[in-house]
Scaffold this motif. Structure first.
Motif, mmCIF file in Angstrom:
data_model
loop_
_atom_site.group_PDB
_atom_site.id
_atom_site.type_symbol
_atom_site.label_atom_id
_atom_site.label_comp_id
_atom_site.label_asym_id
_atom_site.label_seq_id
_atom_site.Cartn_x
_atom_site.Cartn_y
_atom_site.Cartn_z
ATOM 1 N N LYS A 236 0.821 -1.228 0.000
ATOM 2 C CA LYS A 236 0.000 0.000 0.000
ATOM 3 C C LYS A 236 0.848 1.267 0.000
ATOM 4 O O LYS A 236 0.350 2.353 -0.260
ATOM 5 C CB LYS A 236 -0.900 0.034 1.248
ATOM 6 C CG LYS A 236 -2.169 -0.793 1.139
ATOM 7 C CD LYS A 236 -3.012 -0.550 2.377
ATOM 8 C CE LYS A 236 -4.099 -1.592 2.520
ATOM 9 N NZ LYS A 236 -4.682 -1.568 3.879
ATOM 10 N N LEU A 237 2.149 1.137 0.317
ATOM 11 C CA LEU A 237 3.011 2.325 0.375
ATOM 12 C C LEU A 237 3.174 2.979 -0.995
ATOM 13 O O LEU A 237 3.567 4.143 -1.087
ATOM 14 C CB LEU A 237 4.389 1.969 0.940
ATOM 15 C CG LEU A 237 4.429 1.543 2.424
ATOM 16 C CD1 LEU A 237 5.828 1.037 2.792
ATOM 17 C CD2 LEU A 237 4.033 2.695 3.332
ATOM 18 N N GLY A 238 2.905 2.215 -2.064
ATOM 19 C CA GLY A 238 2.925 2.808 -3.412
ATOM 20 C C GLY A 238 4.309 2.987 -4.013
ATOM 21 O O GLY A 238 4.466 3.652 -5.035
ATOM 22 N N ILE A 239 5.338 2.385 -3.388
ATOM 23 C CA ILE A 239 6.721 2.588 -3.853
ATOM 24 C C ILE A 239 6.949 1.946 -5.227
ATOM 25 O O ILE A 239 7.464 2.592 -6.133
ATOM 26 C CB ILE A 239 7.721 2.037 -2.800
ATOM 27 C CG1 ILE A 239 7.604 2.848 -1.499
ATOM 28 C CG2 ILE A 239 9.145 2.078 -3.328
ATOM 29 C CD1 ILE A 239 8.298 2.231 -0.302
ATOM 30 N N GLY A 243 11.047 2.061 -7.103
ATOM 31 C CA GLY A 243 10.548 3.261 -6.443
ATOM 32 C C GLY A 243 9.848 4.262 -7.338
ATOM 33 O O GLY A 243 9.601 5.403 -6.934
ATOM 34 N N MET A 244 9.500 3.841 -8.552
ATOM 35 C CA MET A 244 8.900 4.795 -9.490
ATOM 36 C C MET A 244 7.383 4.898 -9.336
ATOM 37 O O MET A 244 6.716 5.516 -10.168
ATOM 38 C CB MET A 244 9.289 4.418 -10.913
ATOM 39 C CG MET A 244 10.790 4.482 -11.071
ATOM 40 S SD MET A 244 11.310 4.646 -12.746
ATOM 41 C CE MET A 244 13.077 4.587 -12.582
ATOM 42 N N GLY A 245 6.880 4.281 -8.280
ATOM 43 C CA GLY A 245 5.437 4.312 -8.029
ATOM 44 C C GLY A 245 4.783 3.063 -8.564
ATOM 45 O O GLY A 245 4.941 2.731 -9.742
ATOM 46 N N GLY A 246 4.048 2.344 -7.680
ATOM 47 C CA GLY A 246 3.403 1.120 -8.133
ATOM 48 C C GLY A 246 2.831 0.329 -6.979
ATOM 49 O O GLY A 246 2.926 0.739 -5.816
ATOM 50 N N LEU B 175 10.183 12.285 -9.809
ATOM 51 C CA LEU B 175 9.349 11.141 -10.223
ATOM 52 C C LEU B 175 9.040 10.199 -9.051
ATOM 53 O O LEU B 175 7.954 9.624 -8.984
ATOM 54 C CB LEU B 175 10.042 10.361 -11.346
ATOM 55 C CG LEU B 175 9.285 9.097 -11.809
ATOM 56 C CD1 LEU B 175 7.942 9.446 -12.444
ATOM 57 C CD2 LEU B 175 10.120 8.258 -12.762
ATOM 58 N N TYR B 176 9.998 10.037 -8.120
ATOM 59 C CA TYR B 176 9.747 9.137 -6.993
ATOM 60 C C TYR B 176 8.532 9.608 -6.189
ATOM 61 O O TYR B 176 7.733 8.815 -5.721
ATOM 62 C CB TYR B 176 10.972 9.063 -6.073
ATOM 63 C CG TYR B 176 12.172 8.379 -6.700
ATOM 64 C CD1 TYR B 176 12.025 7.207 -7.446
ATOM 65 C CD2 TYR B 176 13.452 8.896 -6.541
ATOM 66 C CE1 TYR B 176 13.133 6.581 -8.022
ATOM 67 C CE2 TYR B 176 14.562 8.271 -7.110
ATOM 68 C CZ TYR B 176 14.391 7.115 -7.850
ATOM 69 O OH TYR B 176 15.477 6.497 -8.406
ATOM 70 N N GLY B 179 5.270 9.440 -8.619
ATOM 71 C CA GLY B 179 4.845 8.052 -8.819
ATOM 72 C C GLY B 179 4.236 7.459 -7.568
ATOM 73 O O GLY B 179 3.202 6.786 -7.613
ATOM 74 N N ARG B 180 4.867 7.721 -6.425
ATOM 75 C CA ARG B 180 4.385 7.134 -5.177
ATOM 76 C C ARG B 180 3.035 7.734 -4.758
ATOM 77 O O ARG B 180 2.156 7.014 -4.290
ATOM 78 C CB ARG B 180 5.430 7.345 -4.079
ATOM 79 C CG ARG B 180 5.117 6.573 -2.840
ATOM 80 C CD ARG B 180 6.316 6.530 -1.917
ATOM 81 N NE ARG B 180 5.905 6.046 -0.616
ATOM 82 C CZ ARG B 180 6.710 5.900 0.409
ATOM 83 N NH1 ARG B 180 7.984 6.206 0.289
ATOM 84 N NH2 ARG B 180 6.257 5.457 1.566
ATOM 85 N N TYR B 183 0.116 5.951 -6.303
ATOM 86 C CA TYR B 183 -0.233 4.566 -5.944
ATOM 87 C C TYR B 183 -0.294 4.288 -4.445
ATOM 88 O O TYR B 183 -0.654 3.191 -4.041
ATOM 89 C CB TYR B 183 0.750 3.595 -6.621
ATOM 90 C CG TYR B 183 0.555 3.586 -8.114
ATOM 91 C CD1 TYR B 183 -0.472 2.833 -8.694
ATOM 92 C CD2 TYR B 183 1.333 4.374 -8.938
ATOM 93 C CE1 TYR B 183 -0.693 2.857 -10.060
ATOM 94 C CE2 TYR B 183 1.125 4.408 -10.314
ATOM 95 C CZ TYR B 183 0.112 3.645 -10.867
ATOM 96 O OH TYR B 183 -0.101 3.679 -12.221
ATOM 97 N N GLU B 184 0.037 5.298 -3.619
ATOM 98 C CA GLU B 184 -0.003 5.067 -2.174
ATOM 99 C C GLU B 184 -1.461 5.029 -1.699
ATOM 100 O O GLU B 184 -2.267 5.878 -2.064
ATOM 101 C CB GLU B 184 0.759 6.178 -1.439
ATOM 102 C CG GLU B 184 0.848 5.911 0.059
ATOM 103 C CD GLU B 184 1.905 6.761 0.750
ATOM 104 O OE1 GLU B 184 2.429 7.710 0.132
ATOM 105 O OE2 GLU B 184 2.198 6.452 1.920
#
Lengths: 283, 186
Positions: A236-239, A243-246, B175-176, B179-180, B183-184
């Motif tokens: 759920k942290l979205g890292i 670390g590019m979001g996912g 971007l970090y 992007g986060r 999706y967080e």
């Protein structure tokens, strides 16, 4: 007494290190493919695609998966009825490590702590090996190996909590460490957690937890439940990958526990990158 | 929506100001490798007002310590190392020497991203742990300084279509973080 030859141990270690450097183990590759299927972010999906392709290239070209070929870490179970002939077990593991790192074209990554001088020409190529011995019943020699990279080691942490912190304290601590680490340790991660024991026992257990097969289920029902909760929370942290979001931040959480002092609750978190190079040798 | 660019070094200000966090860049030309130990030596030279071993202006530094090459290969496995270890050195190379790009992985501090904004430089991410794949895009490698540092020596690399993602652009975007945030689950 069962006799095992020094040279046989050296050769087994050497072969294992060379193979592990270029071949992602099956469990890690399965987790990588699973993450690729499940990932919602197109950017992270592209990263995972590159990593799957990288594993393929590394294997076919016999080239290291990653330039950080790690420090060599071993957990060794020595049967009480085993006798090593021709030298000590420790020397054999170190010799096998040096030969494996040289012949496999792996990197020499050990250095002096202050001058940062590489130890390859003084102590030996990527030496010392970091070995944890345990004496067990029987006549078998079991050697667990992992190559441990620096990026994921740098974000690992340990603490001693007051007992009142309890289960929630442990969960929050693991979340905080993975969250703060963000992209740095090369996610998707395996997160090793050592709970209880003395201070150093917690740390060693968190390291050993990383050697467990990915996708395996914890035999302790309480720990199994905590592992499942943590996987969900960490994702759920979205890292996401690199670390590019996912949505796919961890491959798994592995917890080991030990009895502890009535005054203390030691907790250690050892992080492993996506390139989880580990193997088991039985002799 | 992210865009795809093909760029060749040396990079100009115009090359980098068009880039936004999340864009994909395939980089070709000459780039230089350096990790912490080499960065420290570069800064020491700057302090002593001496020449650096390569022309930093418009250049791109790749934070990498490759594995030894097999016979016949230009380089071994060569993926990025974690970049924060270079945070204390990068701003001076950007602000005083015109460094235009850095390739690594992981977060940078505010001093670095401020320097990127002020003096127009880009922090690119390459995929960590993809050292075998990235090595395919490296056509030649030559140690040009500090051979005693072994894997940490400064190397001149010739790369073709080296795959990069813009992490920090010249507009203080990261971007970090972007992007986060997307999706967080809070």
């Amino acid at each position: 007494m069962r006799e095992i030859k020094y040279e046989d141990i050296v050769k087994s270690i050497k072969d294992c290190i060379i193979f592990s450097g270029a071949n992602l183990p099956k469990d890690a590759l399965e987790k990588m493919n699973e993450a690729y299927e499940n990932e919602k972010s197109p950017v992270a999906k592209e990263v995972l695609k590159q990593l799957i392709k990288n594993a393929d290239i590394a294997s076919s070209e016999e080239k290291p998966l990653c330039q950080d070929t790690g420090l060599a870490v071993f957990f060794v179970k020595v049967g009480e009825d085993v006798k090593v002939i021709g030298g000590t077990l420790k020397a054999a593991i170190n010799e096998g490590t040096e030969k494996g790192y040289i012949d496999g074209y792996l990197r020499a990554s050990t250095c002096e702590w202050d001058t940062r001088a590489n130890l390859k020409d003084t102590l030996g190529y990527n030496l010392p090996a970091f070995i944890h011995f345990d004496l067990v019943k029987g006549d078998e020699l079991t050697i667990e190996y992992a190559a441990k990279g620096g990026g994921s080691e740098n974000v690992s942490r340990a603490t001693v909590m007051p007992p009142a912190a309890g289960r929630k304290g442990v969960i929050d601590y693991v979340k905080k460490i993975v969250s703060n680490a963000g992209p740095n340790p090369c996610p998707p991660l395996t997160v090793g957690v050592g709970i209880g024991g003395t201070f150093e026992k917690a740390v060693i257990s968190s390291k050993h937890a990383l050697f467990r097969k990915l996708g395996s289920v914890n035999e302790d029902p309480t720990l199994k439940e905590m592992e499942e909760e943590l996987v969900e929370e960490l994702n759920k942290l979205g890292i996401g990958a690199m670390g590019m979001g996912g949505t796919q931040t961890v491959f798994g959480v592995h917890i080991e526990k030990n009895p502890c002092h009535i005054a203390s609750l030691p907790v250690s978190v050892n992080v492993q990158c996506h390139s989880s190079r580990h193997a088991v040798i039985k002799l | 929506m992210s865009k795809i660019y093909n760029l060749t070094t040396p990079l100009s200000k115009n090359d980098v100001v068009q880039l936004k966090a999340g864009d994909i860049v395939y980089l070709s030309g000459i780039i230089y490798t350096a990790r912490d130990a080499a960065h420290k030596k570069l800064i020491d030279l700057m302090d002593a007002k001496e020449d650096l071993p390569f022309d930093v202006s418009g250049s791109v530094i790749y934070f990498v310590g490759p594995t030894p090459p097999k016979p016949g290969d230009p380089i071994g496995s060569a993926g990025p190392t974690t970049s924060y270890r270079m945070d204390s050195y990068s701003p001076r190379l950007i602000n005083e020497k015109g460094l235009r790009g850095m390739i690594g992985k992981g977060k940078r501090n505010k001093e670095v991203t401020d320097a990127c904004t002020k003096s127009k430089a880009i922090y690119f991410g390459a995929t960590g742990g993809a050292g075998a794949l990235l090595a395919r895009q490296i056509k030649s490698s030559k140690v040009i300084a500090y051979p005693e540092l072994g894997p940490e020596a400064i190397r001149k690399l010739e790369v073709i279509d080296f795959p990069l993602t813009v992490i920090n652009d010249t507009y203080d975007q990261d971007l970090y973080k972007i992007g986060r945030d997307k999706y967080e689950v809070k």
